[in-house]
Design a protein around this motif. Structure first.
Motif, short mmCIF file in Angstrom:
data_model
loop_
_atom_site.label_atom_id
_atom_site.label_comp_id
_atom_site.label_asym_id
_atom_site.label_seq_id
_atom_site.Cartn_x
_atom_site.Cartn_y
_atom_site.Cartn_z
N GLY A 14 -12.99 -15.65 10.11
CA GLY A 14 -12.28 -15.50 11.37
C GLY A 14 -13.19 -15.49 12.58
O GLY A 14 -14.43 -15.42 12.47
N PRO A 15 -12.61 -15.52 13.75
CA PRO A 15 -13.38 -15.56 15.00
C PRO A 15 -14.04 -14.23 15.36
O PRO A 15 -15.04 -14.19 16.06
N ASP A 16 -13.47 -13.15 14.86
CA ASP A 16 -14.00 -11.83 15.21
C ASP A 16 -14.97 -11.34 14.14
O ASP A 16 -14.68 -11.39 12.94
N PRO A 17 -16.13 -10.86 14.55
CA PRO A 17 -17.13 -10.38 13.58
C PRO A 17 -16.64 -9.12 12.88
O PRO A 17 -15.93 -8.30 13.47
N ILE A 18 -17.01 -8.97 11.61
CA ILE A 18 -16.67 -7.75 10.88
C ILE A 18 -17.92 -6.89 10.78
O ILE A 18 -19.04 -7.36 10.90
N ARG A 29 -5.89 -2.61 -12.86
CA ARG A 29 -5.61 -2.23 -11.47
C ARG A 29 -6.87 -2.37 -10.62
O ARG A 29 -6.83 -2.92 -9.50
N VAL A 30 -8.00 -1.88 -11.14
CA VAL A 30 -9.26 -1.96 -10.40
C VAL A 30 -9.69 -3.42 -10.24
O VAL A 30 -10.17 -3.82 -9.16
N LEU A 31 -9.51 -4.23 -11.27
CA LEU A 31 -9.85 -5.64 -11.19
C LEU A 31 -9.03 -6.33 -10.10
O LEU A 31 -9.55 -7.14 -9.32
N GLY A 32 -7.75 -5.99 -10.04
CA GLY A 32 -6.89 -6.57 -9.01
C GLY A 32 -7.28 -6.11 -7.62
O GLY A 32 -7.25 -6.89 -6.66
N GLU A 33 -7.67 -4.85 -7.49
CA GLU A 33 -8.07 -4.31 -6.19
C GLU A 33 -9.33 -5.00 -5.67
O GLU A 33 -9.44 -5.30 -4.47
N LEU A 34 -10.27 -5.27 -6.56
CA LEU A 34 -11.49 -5.95 -6.13
C LEU A 34 -11.17 -7.36 -5.63
O LEU A 34 -11.72 -7.82 -4.63
N GLY A 35 -10.26 -8.03 -6.32
CA GLY A 35 -9.86 -9.36 -5.87
C GLY A 35 -9.25 -9.33 -4.49
O GLY A 35 -9.53 -10.20 -3.65
N ARG A 36 -8.42 -8.32 -4.23
CA ARG A 36 -7.79 -8.17 -2.91
C ARG A 36 -8.83 -7.88 -1.84
O ARG A 36 -8.82 -8.49 -0.76
N MET A 37 -9.75 -6.96 -2.14
CA MET A 37 -10.79 -6.61 -1.18
C MET A 37 -11.68 -7.80 -0.86
O MET A 37 -12.01 -8.06 0.30
N GLY A 38 -12.07 -8.53 -1.93
CA GLY A 38 -12.93 -9.69 -1.72
C GLY A 38 -12.27 -10.74 -0.85
O GLY A 38 -12.90 -11.32 0.05
N GLY A 39 -10.99 -10.98 -1.10
CA GLY A 39 -10.25 -11.96 -0.29
C GLY A 39 -10.17 -11.54 1.16
O GLY A 39 -10.33 -12.38 2.07
N ASN A 40 -9.96 -10.26 1.41
CA ASN A 40 -9.88 -9.76 2.80
C ASN A 40 -11.21 -9.93 3.53
O ASN A 40 -11.25 -10.34 4.70
N VAL A 41 -12.31 -9.60 2.86
CA VAL A 41 -13.63 -9.71 3.49
C VAL A 41 -13.96 -11.17 3.79
O VAL A 41 -14.46 -11.50 4.87
N ILE A 42 -13.65 -12.06 2.87
CA ILE A 42 -13.94 -13.49 3.07
C ILE A 42 -13.12 -14.04 4.22
O ILE A 42 -13.64 -14.79 5.06
N ARG A 43 -11.85 -13.69 4.28
CA ARG A 43 -11.01 -14.16 5.39
C ARG A 43 -11.53 -13.62 6.72
O ARG A 43 -11.50 -14.33 7.75
N ALA A 44 -12.01 -12.39 6.71
CA ALA A 44 -12.56 -11.81 7.93
C ALA A 44 -13.83 -12.54 8.36
O ALA A 44 -14.07 -12.77 9.55
N LEU A 45 -14.67 -12.89 7.39
CA LEU A 45 -15.91 -13.62 7.69
C LEU A 45 -15.61 -15.01 8.25
O LEU A 45 -16.38 -15.55 9.05
#
Length: 249
Positions: A127-131, A109-125
């Motif tokens: 994107g046009p809006d700064p994170i 579960r934790v391994l899957g959560e990290l994958g989800r978090m990493g994907g979200n941060v990368i997509r945000a980086l």
């Protein structure tokens, strides 16, 4: 400006693929959780650089590294938790690895959560809006505070199981060598007996003169067969010793 080497392997190791030798496949599969951990560390490092670097070129290179690390992470994660493609992998080694990993549902579960978090941060980086920096810090914190220990738990279990498997394989090889040695001893004894019978038959055939010539030929063939059997027995002994010697390394 800083350049980053992002040309690292992101797929399963070649040794784990279908058709590879069993020993190499199991050995390589035992290290999958550690490879996953390596990709997680890369992902955190590159996302951090992509956020804090002020150089556009360095940002782009770091983001490329983060995306590649995330792709590798998700590929291995799919293998570990069974959600990804596995038909190209060594079946025995893969089933064994999954059997160990499935014993750690919370870790998965934790391994899957990290994958989800990493994907979200990368997509945000991308994107046009700064994170914000805290969003990246949360990913880093989760990697070391949560993910690290869960990944190591699976990695240690895989390694322990593999080492036990190696020890068991060596015990079976030693047992097989002992059994083969006993069989070869019996064959050697029979060969020596047959050779003695052949020698006696040759002596009696010589005494019989012309009437015993046919027996002389038969006796010689029996002797040759006995010698060939002893030679084959020696070859088997040497092969068994080579197998056991290789298992000791």
């Amino acid at each position: 400006m800083t350049s980053y080497d992002v040309d690292f392997e992101i797929d399963f190791p070649t040794a784990t693929l279908r058709g590879r030798p069993d020993e190499a496949a199991f050995s390589a599969m035992a290290g999958i959780a550690f490879l996953l951990r390596t990709h997680a560390i890369r992902m955190g490092m590159f996302t951090c650089i992509a956020k804090i670097s002020e150089d556009v070129t360095s940002q782009a290179a770091a983001l490329a590294g983060a995306k590649r690390a995330h792709a590798g992470y998700m590929t291995l994660l799919g293998g570990i938790n069974g959600s990804g493609r596995s038909d190209h992998l060594h079946k025995g080694a893969y089933v064994w690895m999954r059997g160990i990993a499935d014993q750690f549902p919370d870790s998965l579960r934790v391994l899957g959560e990290l994958g989800r978090m990493g994907g979200n941060v990368i997509r945000a980086l991308e994107g046009p809006d700064p994170i914000s920096v805290p969003e990246v810090e949360t990913l880093i914190s989760y990697t070391y505070a949560e993910f690290h220990f869960k990944a190591v738990a699976i990695a240690d279990a895989l390694d322990a199981s593999y080492q036990a498997m190696v020890v068991d394989e060596r015990k079976r090889a030693m047992s097989a060598r002992a059994a083969a040695g006993e069989a070869m001893d019996r064959i050697d004894n029979i060969s020596r007996t047959v050779r003695l019978i052949a020698l006696n038959a040759a002596v009696e055939a010589a005494r019989a003169g012309d009437a015993g010539r046919g027996f002389t030929v038969i006796a010689q063939e029996i002797k040759s067969l006995s010698e060939a059997t002893e030679a084959a027995s020696g070859d088997v002994r040497r092969s068994m010793e080579d197998i056991v010697q290789n298992l000791r390394h």
